[in-house]
Design a protein around this motif. Structure first.
Motif, PDB file in Angstrom:
ATOM      1  N   ALA A 290       0.853  -1.192   0.000  1.00  0.00           N
ATOM      2  CA  ALA A 290       0.000   0.000   0.000  1.00  0.00           C
ATOM      3  C   ALA A 290       0.886   1.238   0.000  1.00  0.00           C
ATOM      4  O   ALA A 290       1.600   1.498   0.975  1.00  0.00           O
ATOM      5  CB  ALA A 290      -0.904  -0.025   1.224  1.00  0.00           C
ATOM      6  N   LEU A 291       0.864   1.990  -1.102  1.00  0.00           N
ATOM      7  CA  LEU A 291       1.655   3.215  -1.201  1.00  0.00           C
ATOM      8  C   LEU A 291       0.775   4.321  -1.775  1.00  0.00           C
ATOM      9  O   LEU A 291      -0.117   4.042  -2.585  1.00  0.00           O
ATOM     10  CB  LEU A 291       2.853   3.005  -2.132  1.00  0.00           C
ATOM     11  N   SER A 292       1.043   5.555  -1.362  1.00  0.00           N
ATOM     12  CA  SER A 292       0.289   6.681  -1.925  1.00  0.00           C
ATOM     13  C   SER A 292       0.795   6.963  -3.333  1.00  0.00           C
ATOM     14  O   SER A 292       1.845   6.454  -3.746  1.00  0.00           O
ATOM     15  CB  SER A 292       0.506   7.917  -1.052  1.00  0.00           C
ATOM     16  N   GLN A 293       0.065   7.765  -4.070  1.00  0.00           N
ATOM     17  CA  GLN A 293       0.476   8.101  -5.439  1.00  0.00           C
ATOM     18  C   GLN A 293       1.865   8.753  -5.448  1.00  0.00           C
ATOM     19  O   GLN A 293       2.698   8.414  -6.289  1.00  0.00           O
ATOM     20  CB  GLN A 293      -0.569   9.036  -6.072  1.00  0.00           C
ATOM     21  N   ASP A 294       2.109   9.643  -4.483  1.00  0.00           N
ATOM     22  CA  ASP A 294       3.423  10.305  -4.432  1.00  0.00           C
ATOM     23  C   ASP A 294       4.534   9.293  -4.194  1.00  0.00           C
ATOM     24  O   ASP A 294       5.616   9.371  -4.786  1.00  0.00           O
ATOM     25  CB  ASP A 294       3.444  11.359  -3.305  1.00  0.00           C
ATOM     26  N   GLU A 295       4.244   8.376  -3.299  1.00  0.00           N
ATOM     27  CA  GLU A 295       5.256   7.358  -3.002  1.00  0.00           C
ATOM     28  C   GLU A 295       5.518   6.478  -4.228  1.00  0.00           C
ATOM     29  O   GLU A 295       6.660   6.116  -4.513  1.00  0.00           O
ATOM     30  CB  GLU A 295       4.795   6.499  -1.814  1.00  0.00           C
ATOM     31  N   LEU A 296       4.435   6.132  -4.943  1.00  0.00           N
ATOM     32  CA  LEU A 296       4.608   5.321  -6.160  1.00  0.00           C
ATOM     33  C   LEU A 296       5.426   6.077  -7.198  1.00  0.00           C
ATOM     34  O   LEU A 296       6.300   5.500  -7.851  1.00  0.00           O
ATOM     35  CB  LEU A 296       3.240   4.938  -6.732  1.00  0.00           C
ATOM     36  N   ASP A 297       5.171   7.387  -7.321  1.00  0.00           N
ATOM     37  CA  ASP A 297       5.953   8.202  -8.261  1.00  0.00           C
ATOM     38  C   ASP A 297       7.434   8.132  -7.908  1.00  0.00           C
ATOM     39  O   ASP A 297       8.297   7.993  -8.772  1.00  0.00           O
ATOM     40  CB  ASP A 297       5.478   9.661  -8.223  1.00  0.00           C
ATOM     41  N   ALA A 298       7.717   8.243  -6.613  1.00  0.00           N
ATOM     42  CA  ALA A 298       9.110   8.212  -6.167  1.00  0.00           C
ATOM     43  C   ALA A 298       9.741   6.853  -6.444  1.00  0.00           C
ATOM     44  O   ALA A 298      10.867   6.764  -6.947  1.00  0.00           O
ATOM     45  CB  ALA A 298       9.167   8.537  -4.667  1.00  0.00           C
ATOM     46  N   LEU A 299       8.995   5.811  -6.150  1.00  0.00           N
ATOM     47  CA  LEU A 299       9.523   4.452  -6.355  1.00  0.00           C
ATOM     48  C   LEU A 299       9.824   4.199  -7.834  1.00  0.00           C
ATOM     49  O   LEU A 299      10.877   3.662  -8.189  1.00  0.00           O
ATOM     50  CB  LEU A 299       8.498   3.437  -5.825  1.00  0.00           C
ATOM     51  N   LEU A 300       8.904   4.615  -8.703  1.00  0.00           N
ATOM     52  CA  LEU A 300       9.117   4.419 -10.134  1.00  0.00           C
ATOM     53  C   LEU A 300      10.311   5.239 -10.633  1.00  0.00           C
ATOM     54  O   LEU A 300      11.073   4.791 -11.496  1.00  0.00           O
ATOM     55  CB  LEU A 300       7.851   4.767 -10.933  1.00  0.00           C
ATOM     56  N   ALA A 301      10.473   6.441 -10.067  1.00  0.00           N
ATOM     57  CA  ALA A 301      11.627   7.250 -10.459  1.00  0.00           C
ATOM     58  C   ALA A 301      12.918   6.556 -10.052  1.00  0.00           C
ATOM     59  O   ALA A 301      13.894   6.516 -10.814  1.00  0.00           O
ATOM     60  CB  ALA A 301      11.541   8.631  -9.784  1.00  0.00           C
ATOM     61  N   TYR A 302      12.913   5.960  -8.867  1.00  0.00           N
ATOM     62  CA  TYR A 302      14.103   5.231  -8.405  1.00  0.00           C
ATOM     63  C   TYR A 302      14.404   4.033  -9.299  1.00  0.00           C
ATOM     64  O   TYR A 302      15.567   3.722  -9.578  1.00  0.00           O
ATOM     65  CB  TYR A 302      13.869   4.786  -6.949  1.00  0.00           C
ATOM     66  N   LEU A 303      13.355   3.377  -9.779  1.00  0.00           N
ATOM     67  CA  LEU A 303      13.548   2.196 -10.647  1.00  0.00           C
ATOM     68  C   LEU A 303      13.925   2.601 -12.077  1.00  0.00           C
ATOM     69  O   LEU A 303      14.184   1.735 -12.915  1.00  0.00           O
ATOM     70  CB  LEU A 303      12.287   1.332 -10.668  1.00  0.00           C
ATOM     71  N   GLY A 304      13.932   3.916 -12.339  1.00  0.00           N
ATOM     72  CA  GLY A 304      14.338   4.376 -13.664  1.00  0.00           C
ATOM     73  C   GLY A 304      13.223   4.337 -14.693  1.00  0.00           C
ATOM     74  O   GLY A 304      13.498   4.398 -15.904  1.00  0.00           O
ATOM     75  N   VAL A 305      11.978   4.244 -14.233  1.00  0.00           N
ATOM     76  CA  VAL A 305      10.848   4.198 -15.176  1.00  0.00           C
ATOM     77  C   VAL A 305      10.575   5.608 -15.685  1.00  0.00           C
ATOM     78  O   VAL A 305      10.352   6.522 -14.899  1.00  0.00           O
ATOM     79  CB  VAL A 305       9.593   3.626 -14.476  1.00  0.00           C
ATOM     80  N   GLU A 306      10.613   5.780 -17.000  1.00  0.00           N
ATOM     81  CA  GLU A 306      10.317   7.109 -17.569  1.00  0.00           C
ATOM     82  C   GLU A 306       8.836   7.222 -17.840  1.00  0.00           C
ATOM     83  O   GLU A 306       8.187   6.280 -18.276  1.00  0.00           O
ATOM     84  CB  GLU A 306      11.111   7.291 -18.862  1.00  0.00           C
ATOM     85  N   ARG A 307       8.292   8.447 -17.553  1.00  0.00           N
ATOM     86  CA  ARG A 307       6.831   8.597 -17.711  1.00  0.00           C
ATOM     87  C   ARG A 307       6.501   9.804 -18.567  1.00  0.00           C
ATOM     88  O   ARG A 307       7.268  10.710 -18.663  1.00  0.00           O
ATOM     89  CB  ARG A 307       6.177   8.742 -16.342  1.00  0.00           C
TER      90      ARG A 307
END
Ligand code: CUA
Length: 307
Positions: A290-307
């Motif tokens: 369970a993560l908030s949208q902001d947290e998911l954004d941060a996690l994806l940025a860390y994983l190198g996912v470009e959006r």
């Protein structure tokens, strides 16, 4: 998945054997169907007429149809099987590219020992070079099978099985686990990408050149990766994360699919996978996070996912 459209020598030997068995089986089937129809439609002779001759005929039918014909068919198929087996190498030939493939419930870990690269669920192979796949399992018995390139081989927890393949031309092939291994057995899939040697080298160098996560968002993601316990199961090269229960995530953004080909690799799908993997793949080992949208954004940025 089509084993009758072989894309390499091992698959070709197996397909040839299949066609031989199909042709022989069909010929025998048609022959006996014809005889059956003839037997059902023709008038029976009077019982007293020509009894010795009939006995003789019955004996001949049994001898030819019941003994000689099956013997010939079995000997031919057995010989063809031995020939096909000889064409399937059992040990890695000189100059073979060794790749370790480890089965997990319900995904594939792929390791290239020559370069140290570890990836998941997408097997890249160069054309024209023998490939020695060292197959094993981390949990239960799985079975490795790329019908376009070769036969099946079990992935066992306590020993390594070697499967030697070669791909003639570039292309993409599907592979599915061929041994029932649990609830998501049907979704244990692997994308096999065959490339020319130079394209393969390019792919390998792209996989190895991974940039350090930059920026505040990514650094926030790094903390989440640890605090949300992703780090317990997943590895990230150069980031001190070395979990081995789940796929290595270093090159995740470059992969085409998520959840062992359960869905396309898009940021939206990745978010639904992280927050509720069970809705995509019921029975999967990965817990919901369970993560908030902001947290998911941060996690994806860390994983190198470009959006
Ligand atoms: Cu792994 Cu079925």
């Amino acid at each position: 998945m089509d084993s009758l459209d072989p894309q390499g020598p091992a698959a070709e030997a197996i397909a040839d054997l299949w066609w031989l068995m199909f042709v022989l089986g069909t010929a025998v089937f048609v022959l006996f169907l014809g005889l059956l129809i003839r037997g059902l439609t023709r008038r029976a002779p009077e019982p007293s007429e020509g009894e010795p001759r009939r006995q003789h005929l019955v004996g001949r039918w049994i001898g030819v149809g019941g003994v000689a014909l099956p013997t010939v068919v079995i000997v031919v198929v057995f010989a063809a099987t031995l020939v096909a087996l000889r064409e399937l190498p059992r040990d890695a030939p000189d100059g073979a590219l060794e790749i370790e493939v480890v089965g997990h419930q319900f995904w594939y870990e792929i390791r290239y020992p020559e370069s140290g690269l570890v990836t998941a669920n997408e097997l890249h192979l160069p054309t024209g070079r023998p490939i020695a796949l060292e197959l094993r399992s981390r949990d239960v018995i799985h079975s490795f099978w790329v019908p376009a390139l070769g036969g099946k081989m079990d992935m066992l927890p306590e020993r390594i099985n070697t499967l030697v393949l070669e791909a003639d031309q570039p292309g993409e092939h599907w592979s599915r686990c061929a041994e029932f291994c649990g609830l998501q057995h049907a979704n244990m899939q692997l994308l096999v990408v065959v490339e020319s040697p130079s394209e393969f080298e390019d792919w390998m160098s792209r996989q190895q050149a991974i940039a350090e996560p930059q920026g505040d968002l990514a650094l926030q993601g790094r903390e989440l990766f640890v605090s949300a316990d992703c780090v317990a199961c997943h590895a990230l090269r150069g980031q001190g994360a070395a979990g081995t229960d789940g796929p290595d995530l270093t090159t995740l953004p470059q992969r085409r699919t998520l959840g062992a080909m359960s869905m396309e690799n898009t940021p939206e799908n990745l978010i639904s996978w992280i927050t509720d993997p069970d809705s995509v793949k019921p029975g999967v080992d990965m817990p919901a996070t369970a993560l908030s949208q902001d947290e998911l954004d941060a996690l994806l940025a860390y994983l190198g996912v470009e959006r």
